[in-house]
Write a protein that holds these residues in place. Structure first.
Motif, PDB file in Angstrom:
ATOM      1  N   LEU A  38       8.150 -29.934  74.627  1.00 52.74           N
ATOM      2  CA  LEU A  38       8.860 -29.623  73.386  1.00 52.74           C
ATOM      3  C   LEU A  38       8.800 -28.131  73.081  1.00 52.74           C
ATOM      4  O   LEU A  38       9.775 -27.551  72.586  1.00 52.74           O
ATOM      5  CB  LEU A  38       8.269 -30.434  72.223  1.00 52.74           C
ATOM      6  CG  LEU A  38       9.040 -30.330  70.898  1.00 52.74           C
ATOM      7  CD1 LEU A  38      10.483 -30.774  71.081  1.00 52.74           C
ATOM      8  CD2 LEU A  38       8.358 -31.159  69.814  1.00 52.74           C
ATOM      9  N   ARG A  39       7.654 -27.492  73.386  1.00 52.04           N
ATOM     10  CA  ARG A  39       7.560 -26.046  73.178  1.00 52.04           C
ATOM     11  C   ARG A  39       8.563 -25.302  74.048  1.00 52.04           C
ATOM     12  O   ARG A  39       9.182 -24.325  73.603  1.00 52.04           O
ATOM     13  CB  ARG A  39       6.136 -25.566  73.485  1.00 52.04           C
ATOM     14  CG  ARG A  39       5.103 -25.888  72.425  1.00 52.04           C
ATOM     15  CD  ARG A  39       5.393 -25.183  71.097  1.00 52.04           C
ATOM     16  NE  ARG A  39       5.475 -23.757  71.226  1.00 52.04           N
ATOM     17  CZ  ARG A  39       4.427 -22.936  71.077  1.00 52.04           C
ATOM     18  NH1 ARG A  39       3.241 -23.438  70.781  1.00 52.04           N
ATOM     19  NH2 ARG A  39       4.567 -21.632  71.191  1.00 52.04           N
ATOM     20  N   ASP A  43      11.055 -23.024  72.009  1.00 50.76           N
ATOM     21  CA  ASP A  43      10.742 -21.587  72.042  1.00 50.76           C
ATOM     22  C   ASP A  43      12.012 -20.771  72.241  1.00 50.76           C
ATOM     23  O   ASP A  43      12.802 -21.024  73.155  1.00 50.76           O
ATOM     24  CB  ASP A  43       9.745 -21.282  73.167  1.00 50.76           C
ATOM     25  CG  ASP A  43       8.333 -21.667  72.790  1.00 50.76           C
ATOM     26  OD1 ASP A  43       8.083 -21.906  71.596  1.00 50.76           O
ATOM     27  OD2 ASP A  43       7.461 -21.737  73.693  1.00 50.76           O
ATOM     28  N   GLY A  44      12.183 -19.778  71.388  1.00 47.92           N
ATOM     29  CA  GLY A  44      13.364 -18.935  71.436  1.00 47.92           C
ATOM     30  C   GLY A  44      14.506 -19.447  70.583  1.00 47.92           C
ATOM     31  O   GLY A  44      15.451 -18.699  70.301  1.00 47.92           O
ATOM     32  N   ARG A  45      14.447 -20.717  70.176  1.00 52.00           N
ATOM     33  CA  ARG A  45      15.488 -21.285  69.326  1.00 52.00           C
ATOM     34  C   ARG A  45      15.045 -21.376  67.870  1.00 52.00           C
ATOM     35  O   ARG A  45      15.889 -21.339  66.973  1.00 52.00           O
ATOM     36  CB  ARG A  45      15.885 -22.670  69.837  1.00 52.00           C
ATOM     37  CG  ARG A  45      16.406 -22.649  71.272  1.00 52.00           C
ATOM     38  CD  ARG A  45      16.809 -24.037  71.730  1.00 52.00           C
ATOM     39  NE  ARG A  45      17.292 -24.004  73.126  1.00 52.00           N
ATOM     40  CZ  ARG A  45      17.702 -25.072  73.794  1.00 52.00           C
ATOM     41  NH1 ARG A  45      17.690 -26.265  73.205  1.00 52.00           N
ATOM     42  NH2 ARG A  45      18.105 -24.951  75.043  1.00 52.00           N
ATOM     43  N   LYS A  52       5.452 -24.576  67.388  1.00 55.27           N
ATOM     44  CA  LYS A  52       4.070 -25.014  67.600  1.00 55.27           C
ATOM     45  C   LYS A  52       3.759 -26.280  66.810  1.00 55.27           C
ATOM     46  O   LYS A  52       3.186 -27.229  67.328  1.00 55.27           O
ATOM     47  CB  LYS A  52       3.100 -23.907  67.212  1.00 55.27           C
ATOM     48  CG  LYS A  52       1.646 -24.325  67.377  1.00 55.27           C
ATOM     49  CD  LYS A  52       0.712 -23.338  66.779  1.00 55.27           C
ATOM     50  CE  LYS A  52      -0.717 -23.845  66.912  1.00 55.27           C
ATOM     51  NZ  LYS A  52      -0.905 -25.148  66.249  1.00 55.27           N
ATOM     52  N   TRP A  53       4.139 -26.278  65.519  1.00 51.32           N
ATOM     53  CA  TRP A  53       3.826 -27.439  64.692  1.00 51.32           C
ATOM     54  C   TRP A  53       4.620 -28.670  65.124  1.00 51.32           C
ATOM     55  O   TRP A  53       4.088 -29.797  65.104  1.00 51.32           O
ATOM     56  CB  TRP A  53       4.100 -27.124  63.222  1.00 51.32           C
ATOM     57  CG  TRP A  53       2.985 -26.346  62.600  1.00 51.32           C
ATOM     58  CD1 TRP A  53       2.966 -25.032  62.307  1.00 51.32           C
ATOM     59  CD2 TRP A  53       1.696 -26.860  62.226  1.00 51.32           C
ATOM     60  NE1 TRP A  53       1.748 -24.670  61.770  1.00 51.32           N
ATOM     61  CE2 TRP A  53       0.961 -25.767  61.709  1.00 51.32           C
ATOM     62  CE3 TRP A  53       1.104 -28.108  62.279  1.00 51.32           C
ATOM     63  CZ2 TRP A  53      -0.347 -25.912  61.236  1.00 51.32           C
ATOM     64  CZ3 TRP A  53      -0.197 -28.255  61.817  1.00 51.32           C
ATOM     65  CH2 TRP A  53      -0.906 -27.172  61.307  1.00 51.32           C
ATOM     66  N   ALA A  54       5.858 -28.499  65.533  1.00 54.86           N
ATOM     67  CA  ALA A  54       6.637 -29.636  66.022  1.00 54.86           C
ATOM     68  C   ALA A  54       5.995 -30.215  67.275  1.00 54.86           C
ATOM     69  O   ALA A  54       5.874 -31.440  67.432  1.00 54.86           O
ATOM     70  CB  ALA A  54       8.075 -29.207  66.306  1.00 54.86           C
ATOM     71  N   GLY A  55       5.562 -29.324  68.186  1.00 59.75           N
ATOM     72  CA  GLY A  55       4.897 -29.780  69.401  1.00 59.75           C
ATOM     73  C   GLY A  55       3.577 -30.470  69.108  1.00 59.75           C
ATOM     74  O   GLY A  55       3.239 -31.494  69.718  1.00 59.75           O
TER      75      GLY A  55
END
Length: 294
Positions: A38-39, A43-45, A52-55
């Motif tokens: 997921l990171r 990442d970049g979007r 980080k928190w979503a992952g």
């Protein structure tokens, strides 16, 4: 001939218990894999903190969900019976882990209110409790900071919420103060002229004497976060390099030079270069001087 039952651990067959341990390891691996995938996608979007928190949330969902499912089907785990059996033991554990709960709640508040985010430069507490640090990681219980000396500071989230936090990345400015001491017989006008000339010659020091410098400083206060903090526009003259007389003692005049910079991690390098150049120019004019930066 009587066949013996398989070995039991707390009433659970040994083979089922070993299978549960293997499933536990597997879901820990899957949780970490889900976090990394997921990171890579986010990442970049989105911002680093959001990614980080979503992952992390996905990681815990996979791990906790997998462990619960494994315990239920392999160990006949009954969540309702388990909750009912906690009783006084649950209360004791809750009280003993109050500090952990505080840090978890503080971590949630940091996520919602976002007083600090990843890669921001901050100082926590009264100086120099942490000194100038970059936020490297924010977990559910701990915030990891990295100082200019490279050392990592593991700070409980509750300390971030309860302490004074100076966020230089949000403000976009950092003040450097340099103390110059010269004899009372020295030409103060010349010392002041030299100190300001050195500041104006360094492109990393904010200049407001021209339109380009004023536009650069004003743009910092037009950022959305800063606009919410103040409705009026600041007096940009406040951020012009300045020299003030601080005190007169024992035949010496102490001057304070104040300059502002935007390249926060280069604070020490900018201050060091400024001091060297001021000392060189004043000594070339045979003006005795003592200096220090803060």
């Amino acid at each position: 001939m009587q066949v013996s039952d398989p070995a039991l651990i707390g009433g659970v067959p040994l083979d089922a218990f070993l299978t549960f341990l293997l499933a536990l390891v597997g879901f820990l691996f899957l949780g970490n894999l889900a976090y990394m995938l997921l990171r890579q996608v986010l990442d970049g979007r989105v911002s680093p903190g959001t990614a980080k928190w979503a992952g992390t949330i996905l990681q815990y969902i996979v791990i906790i969900g997998g462990i619960y499912a494994s315990a239920r089907y392999l160990l006949a785990f009954d969540l309702k019976a388990f909750a009912a059996s906690l009783g006084i033991l649950g209360i004791i554990v809750a009280i003993s882990s109050s500090q952990i709960i505080q840090n978890v709640l503080a971590g949630i508040l940091i996520t919602i209110n976002r007083p600090v985010q990843l890669e921001e430069w901050i100082v926590v507490g009264e100086r120099p409790t942490t000194g100038l640090c970059k936020v490297r990681d924010i977990s559910f219980t701990t915030t990891i900071l990295q100082g200019l000396d490279g050392g990592l500071i593991l700070m409980p989230n509750s300390s971030i919420i309860a302490s004074k936090v100076i966020n230089y990345s949000r403000g976009g400015l950092l003040e450097i103060q340099v103390a110059l001491s010269v004899p009372v017989t020295a030409d103060l006008a010349r010392v002041r002229e030299t100190a300001l000339a050195v500041a104006h010659d360094d492109p990393r020091i904010i200049q407001n004497h021209d339109q380009a410098g004023r536009s650069a400083v004003q743009s910092l206060f037009d950022l959305p976060y800063n606009r919410r903090l103040r409705s009026d526009r600041p007096d940009l003259a406040l951020f012009e390099p300045a020299v003030h007389i601080a005190s007169v003692n024992d035949g010496w005049v102490k001057l304070t030079v104040r300059v502002w910079i935007r390249k926060i991690p280069q604070k020490d390098d900018i201050a060091s270069r400024y001091l060297r150049e001021v000392l060189r120019r004043l000594q070339a004019e045979e003006i005795p001087v003592k200096a220090e930066a803060s």
